[in-house]
Design a protein around this motif. Structure first.
Motif, PDB file in Angstrom:
ATOM      1  N   UNK A   1      26.766   4.554  -4.721  1.00  0.00           N
ATOM      2  CA  UNK A   1      27.027   3.123  -4.587  1.00  0.00           C
ATOM      3  C   UNK A   1      28.313   2.785  -5.323  1.00  0.00           C
ATOM      4  N   UNK A   2      29.159   2.011  -4.665  1.00  0.00           N
ATOM      5  CA  UNK A   2      30.417   1.580  -5.292  1.00  0.00           C
ATOM      6  C   UNK A   2      30.677   0.129  -4.908  1.00  0.00           C
ATOM      7  N   UNK A   3      30.853  -0.715  -5.907  1.00  0.00           N
ATOM      8  CA  UNK A   3      31.214  -2.115  -5.676  1.00  0.00           C
ATOM      9  C   UNK A   3      32.683  -2.285  -6.050  1.00  0.00           C
ATOM     10  N   UNK A   4      33.463  -2.763  -5.097  1.00  0.00           N
ATOM     11  CA  UNK A   4      34.871  -3.054  -5.342  1.00  0.00           C
ATOM     12  C   UNK A   4      35.023  -4.520  -5.671  1.00  0.00           C
ATOM     13  N   UNK A   5      36.055  -4.851  -6.410  1.00  0.00           N
ATOM     14  CA  UNK A   5      36.343  -6.239  -6.725  1.00  0.00           C
ATOM     15  C   UNK A   5      36.664  -6.974  -5.424  1.00  0.00           C
ATOM     16  N   UNK A   6      35.986  -8.079  -5.205  1.00  0.00           N
ATOM     17  CA  UNK A   6      36.268  -8.877  -4.021  1.00  0.00           C
ATOM     18  C   UNK A   6      35.016  -9.344  -3.314  1.00  0.00           C
ATOM     19  N   UNK A   7      35.227 -10.063  -2.247  1.00  0.00           N
ATOM     20  CA  UNK A   7      34.140 -10.621  -1.462  1.00  0.00           C
ATOM     21  C   UNK A   7      33.808  -9.759  -0.252  1.00  0.00           C
ATOM     22  N   UNK A   8      33.387 -10.409   0.830  1.00  0.00           N
ATOM     23  CA  UNK A   8      32.941  -9.708   2.028  1.00  0.00           C
ATOM     24  C   UNK A   8      34.046  -8.844   2.646  1.00  0.00           C
ATOM     25  N   UNK A   9      35.295  -9.236   2.470  1.00  0.00           N
ATOM     26  CA  UNK A   9      36.410  -8.481   3.033  1.00  0.00           C
ATOM     27  C   UNK A   9      37.173  -7.713   1.953  1.00  0.00           C
ATOM     28  N   UNK A  10      36.444  -7.181   0.969  1.00  0.00           N
ATOM     29  CA  UNK A  10      37.039  -6.395  -0.119  1.00  0.00           C
ATOM     30  C   UNK A  10      37.887  -5.250   0.418  1.00  0.00           C
ATOM     31  N   UNK A  11      37.510  -4.732   1.580  1.00  0.00           N
ATOM     32  CA  UNK A  11      38.178  -3.562   2.143  1.00  0.00           C
ATOM     33  C   UNK A  11      39.668  -3.781   2.366  1.00  0.00           C
ATOM     34  N   UNK A  12      40.054  -4.979   2.773  1.00  0.00           N
ATOM     35  CA  UNK A  12      41.475  -5.225   3.040  1.00  0.00           C
ATOM     36  C   UNK A  12      42.321  -5.126   1.780  1.00  0.00           C
ATOM     37  N   UNK A  13      41.718  -5.387   0.638  1.00  0.00           N
ATOM     38  CA  UNK A  13      42.445  -5.312  -0.628  1.00  0.00           C
ATOM     39  C   UNK A  13      42.361  -3.932  -1.271  1.00  0.00           C
ATOM     40  N   UNK A  14      41.463  -3.093  -0.794  1.00  0.00           N
ATOM     41  CA  UNK A  14      41.222  -1.796  -1.432  1.00  0.00           C
ATOM     42  C   UNK A  14      41.251  -0.650  -0.425  1.00  0.00           C
ATOM     43  N   UNK A  15      42.007  -0.786   0.631  1.00  0.00           N
ATOM     44  CA  UNK A  15      42.005   0.208   1.698  1.00  0.00           C
ATOM     45  C   UNK A  15      42.396   1.596   1.201  1.00  0.00           C
ATOM     46  N   UNK A  16      43.388   1.680   0.322  1.00  0.00           N
ATOM     47  CA  UNK A  16      43.819   2.990  -0.181  1.00  0.00           C
ATOM     48  C   UNK A  16      42.706   3.665  -0.981  1.00  0.00           C
ATOM     49  N   UNK A  17      42.070   2.909  -1.881  1.00  0.00           N
ATOM     50  CA  UNK A  17      40.998   3.470  -2.702  1.00  0.00           C
ATOM     51  C   UNK A  17      39.801   3.894  -1.855  1.00  0.00           C
ATOM     52  N   UNK A  18      39.460   3.089  -0.856  1.00  0.00           N
ATOM     53  CA  UNK A  18      38.333   3.427   0.009  1.00  0.00           C
ATOM     54  C   UNK A  18      38.666   4.673   0.834  1.00  0.00           C
ATOM     55  N   UNK A  19      39.892   4.763   1.345  1.00  0.00           N
ATOM     56  CA  UNK A  19      40.303   5.955   2.097  1.00  0.00           C
ATOM     57  C   UNK A  19      40.220   7.202   1.224  1.00  0.00           C
ATOM     58  N   UNK A  20      40.662   7.103  -0.021  1.00  0.00           N
ATOM     59  CA  UNK A  20      40.567   8.239  -0.945  1.00  0.00           C
ATOM     60  C   UNK A  20      39.109   8.609  -1.194  1.00  0.00           C
ATOM     61  N   UNK A  21      38.269   7.607  -1.317  1.00  0.00           N
ATOM     62  CA  UNK A  21      36.857   7.839  -1.580  1.00  0.00           C
ATOM     63  C   UNK A  21      36.187   8.575  -0.426  1.00  0.00           C
ATOM     64  N   UNK A  22      36.423   8.138   0.789  1.00  0.00           N
ATOM     65  CA  UNK A  22      35.709   8.742   1.919  1.00  0.00           C
ATOM     66  C   UNK A  22      36.287  10.086   2.347  1.00  0.00           C
TER      67      UNK A  22
END
Length: 70
Positions: A28-49
């Motif tokens: 489980x990972x919670x990123x800073x942000x709301x429902x569209x957190x992904x747009x602000x953290x795309x690089x980190x999420x890509x690295x994670x997956x």
């Protein structure tokens, strides 16, 4: 499982409930942000997956593991 820490549509406890649908422990990972957190953290999420799950120094090593409860 990924979520935004201020997501009012899908709060963390709701996301955590998904663990009951599997038989393995989940991460489980919670990123800073709301429902569209992904747009602000795309690089980190890509690295994670794309990370090597066996690398404890990689991004998956810093993600909380949640017991599936099964």
């Amino acid at each position: 499982m990924l979520t935004g820490d201020r997501d009012l549509r899908t709060p963390a406890d709701t996301v955590m409930d998904w663990k009951r649908h599997g038989t393995q422990d989940v991460r489980f990972r919670a990123y800073e942000g709301g429902h569209f957190y992904l747009t602000e953290h795309i690089r980190q999420v890509a690295e994670l997956i794309t990370a090597d799950p066996a690398d404890p120094a990689g991004p998956l090593g810093r993600v909380s593991i949640v017991d599936s409860g099964r």
